[in-house]
Design a protein around this motif. Structure first.
Motif, mmCIF file in Angstrom:
data_model
loop_
_atom_site.group_PDB
_atom_site.id
_atom_site.type_symbol
_atom_site.label_atom_id
_atom_site.label_comp_id
_atom_site.label_asym_id
_atom_site.label_seq_id
_atom_site.Cartn_x
_atom_site.Cartn_y
_atom_site.Cartn_z
ATOM 1 N N UNK A 222 -13.250 -24.613 20.305
ATOM 2 C CA UNK A 222 -12.064 -25.388 20.653
ATOM 3 C C UNK A 222 -10.890 -25.134 19.717
ATOM 4 N N UNK A 223 -11.060 -24.229 18.765
ATOM 5 C CA UNK A 223 -10.000 -23.892 17.829
ATOM 6 C C UNK A 223 -10.391 -22.615 17.100
ATOM 7 N N UNK A 224 -9.396 -21.931 16.542
ATOM 8 C CA UNK A 224 -9.707 -20.752 15.731
ATOM 9 C C UNK A 224 -10.163 -21.133 14.325
ATOM 10 N N UNK A 225 -9.989 -22.386 13.959
ATOM 11 C CA UNK A 225 -10.317 -22.822 12.594
ATOM 12 C C UNK A 225 -11.781 -22.585 12.218
ATOM 13 N N UNK A 226 -12.771 -22.866 13.085
ATOM 14 C CA UNK A 226 -14.157 -22.563 12.718
ATOM 15 C C UNK A 226 -14.382 -21.090 12.396
#
Length: 258
Positions: A222-226
Motif C-alpha cells: 500500500x506504499x513504497x515505504x516498506x
C-alpha cells in the motif's frame, strides 16, 4: 371467625390468579420482543467494532502477507499453477510476446537514459516466466541478461526461486522484477537481491500500490515505504508512476558502494 378469615384469603388468591396471570401472559410477548431488540443491538455493536478495528491502508499496515498457505510447498504449488497454466503460457509466448517486449524495451531505454542501466551491465530479471523482459534487454543492447523463474524457459530463463537465488554474491549490475507481490517472504526476496547485486548496482521494481494485485499474489503493498525499509544496503533513487501491465509504480534502488 377463623373460617371467615380463611375465606377472605382464598378470595384474594382467586382474584390474583384471575387478573394477574392473564396480564402476565399478555405481557410476555412484549418482554421477549424487547429482549430480542437488546440482543440484536449487542450483535450490531460487536460487528461494527470489529469492522472499525481492522487496520486501514496507510495507517501503519502498508505491507500485508496474504493468509492461507499451510506450508512453503503449498505456496510454491500455487505459484506453479499460474506459471504452468497452458492457456497463459500460450498467451505469453504468442499474443503478448511482441507487445510486452515493446513496453519493456521502452522502460529499459528510459533507465539507460538515466544511467541506471548500460549495455555493459550484467542483468537479471526475477520471475521472468517466458523471458519477455530478458528478450527486451537483449534487443536494446544489454546482451549479458538472464531471467529466473520456478519453471525454466531456455535460453532466456533458468530455473530459480527468488527467495533463494541460484547465483553467487555480487553477480549482477542490474536486477529487475515485476513480481514482488508474489513474494511470500518479502524480506528474503529483497535480501537475495542485495546479496547478488554488486556495489553500485541498480534494482528496479514494478509494483502495484494503488490497486490490489492478482489472485496468485502472496502480499499486498500500500506504499513504497516498506520497500525502503526492506532495502537495508541500498539507497532509494526514485519512485514514479508507470503503466506496466496492471502495475502502477516504479521503485528504483542503488546498492551502496560500501
Amino acid at each position: 371467625m377463623k373460617t371467615s378469615s380463611t375465606h377472605q384469603i382464598n378470595k384474594h388468591r382467586s382474584a390474583i390468579i384471575k387478573y394477574f396471570l392473564p396480564s402476565l401472559f399478555l405481557s410476555l410477548p412484549l418482554f421477549l420482543f424487547l429482549l430480542s431488540l437488546q440482543s440484536g443491538h449487542r450483535r450490531t455493536t460487536t460487528v461494527t467494532t470489529t469492522i472499525q478495528a481492522k487496520p486501514k491502508p496507510g495507517s501503519g499496515d502498508l505491507l500485508r502477507i496474504r493468509p492461507g498457505y499451510s506450508s512453503y510447498d503449498n505456496y510454491i504449488q500455487r505459484q506453479l499453477n499460474k506459471t504452468l497454466n497452458p492457456k497463459l503460457r500460450q498467451i505469453w509466448t504468442t499474443r503478448d510476446w511482441d507487445r510486452k517486449i515493446k513496453v519493456f524495451s521502452r522502460f529499459f531505454d528510459e533507465l539507460k537514459r538515466q544511467s541506471l542501466l548500460s549495455n555493459d551491465s550484467r542483468a537479471l530479471c526475477i520471475g521472468a516466466r517466458v523471458g519477455q523482459e530478458v528478450e527486451a534487454l537483449r534487443r536494446i543492447g544489454v546482451s549479458d541478461s538472464v531471467g529466473i523463474d520456478l519453471v525454466p524457459y531456455p535460453p532466456l530463463v533458468v530455473k530459480g526461486d527468488f527467495h533463494n537465488q541460484p547465483f553467487r554474491n555480487e553477480s549482477f549490475d542490474f536486477e529487475f522484477s515485476n513480481v514482488f507481490d508474489h513474494a511470500l517472504f518479502p524480506e528474503k526476496f529483497v535480501a537475495e537481491i542485495e546479496r547478488t547485486l554488486r556495489p553500485g548496482g541498480v534494482c528496479v521494481l514494478h509494483v502495484s500500490i494503488s490497486r490490489r494485485a492478482d489472485k496468485y499474489s502472496a502480499n499486498d503493498l500500500y506504499s513504497s515505504e516498506p520497500l525502503v525499509q526492506l532495502f537495508k544496503s541500498s539507497d532509494l533513487v526514485h519512485v514514479k508512476k508507470i503503466d506496466g501491465f496492471g502495475l502502477d509504480t516504479e521503485v528504483v534502488f542503488r546498492k551502496r558502494e560500501n
